[in-house]
Design a protein around this motif. Structure first.
Motif, short mmCIF file in Angstrom:
data_model
loop_
_atom_site.label_atom_id
_atom_site.label_comp_id
_atom_site.label_asym_id
_atom_site.label_seq_id
_atom_site.Cartn_x
_atom_site.Cartn_y
_atom_site.Cartn_z
N LEU A 1 -16.43 52.66 -118.82
CA LEU A 1 -15.67 52.52 -117.36
C LEU A 1 -14.26 52.19 -117.76
CD1 LEU A 1 -18.65 50.36 -115.88
CD2 LEU A 1 -17.94 52.68 -115.26
N ASN B 1 -24.50 56.46 -104.37
CA ASN B 1 -23.64 55.56 -104.83
C ASN B 1 -22.83 56.08 -105.80
OD1 ASN B 1 -24.18 53.13 -103.05
ND2 ASN B 1 -25.71 52.41 -104.50
N GLN C 1 -25.20 47.13 -104.42
CA GLN C 1 -24.73 47.37 -105.45
C GLN C 1 -24.81 45.86 -106.39
OE1 GLN C 1 -20.68 49.17 -105.74
NE2 GLN C 1 -21.59 50.48 -104.24
N GLU D 1 -21.13 54.62 -108.28
CA GLU D 1 -21.57 53.99 -109.73
C GLU D 1 -22.75 54.74 -110.05
OE1 GLU D 1 -20.80 52.56 -106.77
OE2 GLU D 1 -18.96 51.33 -107.11
N THR D 2 -23.88 55.10 -109.15
CA THR D 2 -25.02 55.69 -109.71
C THR D 2 -24.79 57.12 -110.29
OG1 THR D 2 -26.23 54.24 -108.21
CG2 THR D 2 -27.18 56.16 -109.34
N TYR E 1 -22.94 56.70 -113.76
CA TYR E 1 -24.02 55.98 -114.66
C TYR E 1 -24.49 57.51 -115.40
CZ TYR E 1 -27.83 54.04 -116.89
OH TYR E 1 -29.04 53.98 -117.83
#
Length: 567
Positions: free
Chosen positions: A300, A346, A473, A348-349, A352
């Motif tokens: 990240l 999302n 989240q 972020e998902t 990932y």
């Protein structure tokens, strides 16, 4: 005709008479398995000629029923090889397939059937048929799926005995989920379906690098959903091995065993997969957990151009020892991409899975657009966006940044609903009801639903979805988050799931710190039970029925605002 002009201009080879195309491909397919049911006792497979024989048997049965072109045939059954054969037979006979969700409340299904008046209802088992007759004693012409294949009546159908489908001929009516009010039946034509089959196949060719070998596709979503129905037809059109989950409780293990090239997913499943990895590694602990956590942080930071000297070390360890193991245990060795649609994912998902080395391609579309408007180009994926429009489809922004669409994928209208059709189709453009934005590269982002806009008494308009996603989240155990406040002075939230109030308040404080004052959440309710389809608070696609939620929790919402104002 604008749609026909666009289709010819952008996709001159699209299979207008796609059933003929698919059945001819089955006849020439050879011994390679084409469909496979993943069962407890082991996989059950059929090759192309075997599927063709099943389809012809179903055509024989339908011919003996003396149905007329354009008659509706409802399919009320779980996914199976025989379901697919009957669906092909219905379309090949010039009839209209109406796929229904076998797990939906029977009262809702009867409402749908009364709307489309099917000449034949094909039930997956006796329980479904009996439930139908109990709810609707006047229902006519019910038949069990098994009875179709036990019958020897009718003429001997052959692949070259197909009626020639006109471009405008309806081939299916697929009912929208209906987040408010009754579901509407979207009519899809031969032109709509044929065009999208070519578009999806072309985009999958890019993903598979034009590989000649058979695609391996794992599938679990019910065929009553437009995206699922199109995925099934695309797999038949491409000659893929289409592997069907038959037990939702075994999706994870069957997905691994299937070792697919790609899977069509919904965001909720990807969220569960992500949580499962975190929970499993947390329980095991030790060095793998440490490498995993430090590897995530390093990845990240590097993505944000904030990398440190030690990040290369931890990321190298994670990429060597942990991430490949997670990827293989989760999805097998062949996976080229996860393809995700039906609801916002999302970012972020998505990131990932990218970190694990698993590309996630997003799709955007509605039933009314034959399931697809945009699809990520696997060569140029922008996380958080849903890709460019597929060939032949035009998209633009209208009032309130509403996404408007036109092209050969856009449906001609709703069954028996001229007023709703006229409202949805204006000046040649389909009004999606979604808000969006598009960047210079032509990649789209969907930001919310116009009808979900919360208009505060201050006059501020607030799209709830981004705030709900952000709060989710920080509350991974929350099953649903619903933003409230239409006509009120400030926003509140209803949080469903096993959530402690202190944890909810901490998450809200974090989100509030990132948003302007009028978008801040000032009070909240925690409801311990998650919303379900059966409770009437979610659509069959798992989307929030906001009107129903507001009605169900009206007393609690009023009390929350009363207490907050009193304080």
């Amino acid at each position: 005709n604008l749609q026909l002009e666009l289709s010819c201009r952008f996709s001159p080879k699209f299979p207008m008479n796609f059933p003929d195309d698919i059945l001819q491909r089955l006849a020439a397919a050879g011994d390679l398995p084409r469909l496979q049911e993943l069962r407890q006792e082991g996989p059950c497979s059929v090759n192309g000629p075997e599927l063709l024989r099943l389809t012809n048997k179903a055509r024989n049965f339908l011919a003996a029923e003396n149905l007329q072109p354009g008659d509706r045939c409802a399919l009320l059954a779980a996914n199976s090889i025989r379901w697919i054969a009957v669906n092909l037979a219905i379309i090949a006979e010039g009839l209209i397939a109406v796929p229904l969700y076998a797990r939906q409340a029977m009262s809702e299904l009867v409402t749908v059937m009364k709307d489309c008046t099917p000449s034949l209802v094909i039930c997956g088992d006796v329980t479904l048929r009996d439930s139908l007759l109990k709810e609707w004693p006047q229902a006519q012409s019910q038949i069990l799926l098994d009875d179709i294949f036990a019958s020897d009546s009718g003429r001997n159908a052959a692949p070259n005995e197909l009626p020639r489908l006109e471009a405008s001929a309806p081939v299916t009516i697929i009912y929208t989920s209906g987040t408010s009010g009754e579901a509407k039946g979207a009519i899809l034509t031969a032109r709509n379906v044929g065009h999208i089959l070519q578009c999806t196949s072309d985009r999958l060719d890019l993903l598979m690098n034009n590989r000649q070998a058979q695609d391996r596709v794992f599938h679990y979503a019910p065929f009553c959903f437009a995206a699922s129905w199109i995925t099934m037809l695309t797999s038949l059109y491409r000659g893929s091995l289409f592997m069907l989950n038959t037990d939702l409780s075994k999706i994870a293990e069957q997905m691994r065993a299937a070792e697919p090239d790609y899977i069509i997913n919904v965001p909720a499943l990807l969220e569960r997969m992500k949580r499962a990895v975190d929970e499993q590694l947390s329980k095991s602990g030790g060095l793998p957990l440490r490498i995993y956590l430090y590897g995530k942080i390093a990845w990240l930071r590097q993505r944000a151009d904030e990398g440190r000297l030690t990040d290369k070390f931890w990321l190298a360890l994670a990429n060597t020892l942990v991430f490949p193991t997670i990827r293989k245990k989760m999805l097998g060795k062949n996976l080229k991409a996860l393809i995700c649609g039906s609801a916002p994912l999302n970012v972020e998902t998505q990131l990932y899975f990218v970190m694990l080395g698993i590309p996630v391609l997003q799709v955007y579309g509605l039933t009314e657009t034959t399931a697809i408007c945009t699809l990520d180009d696997p060569r140029h994926v922008e996380p958080g966006r849903v890709g460019p429009a597929v060939a032949g489809t035009e998209m633009k922004l209208g009032a309130n940044d509403e996404v408007l669409v036109r092209g050969p994928n856009v449906f001609p209208g709703y069954w028996n609903r001229p007023v709703e059709t006229a409202k949805a189709l204006q000046d040649g453009w389909f009004h999606t009801g979604d808000q969006g934005e598009v960047n210079a590269a032509g990649n789209w982002k969907i930001t919310g639903r116009i009808k979900n806009l919360i208009i505060l008494s201050s006059g501020h308009n607030v799209a709830p979805e981004p705030i709900e996603d952000k709060l989710s989240q920080y509350l991974p155990n929350a099953q649903q988050v619903v933003l409230l406040g239409n006509g009120r002075g400030y926003l509140t939230a209803l949080i469903a799931g096993d959530i402690a109030r202190d944890d909810a308040q901490k998450a809200i404080d974090v989100v509030n710190a990132q948003t302007p004052h009028y978008k801040q959440i000032r009070a909240f309710i925690v409801h311990p039970e998650s919303f379900t389809v059966e409770s009437g608070l979610l659509t069959t696609m798992g989307k929030l029925k906001r009107d129903a939620i507001n009605a169900r929790f009206k007393a609690e919402i009023e009390e929350m605002y009363r207490v907050k104002q009193a304080v």
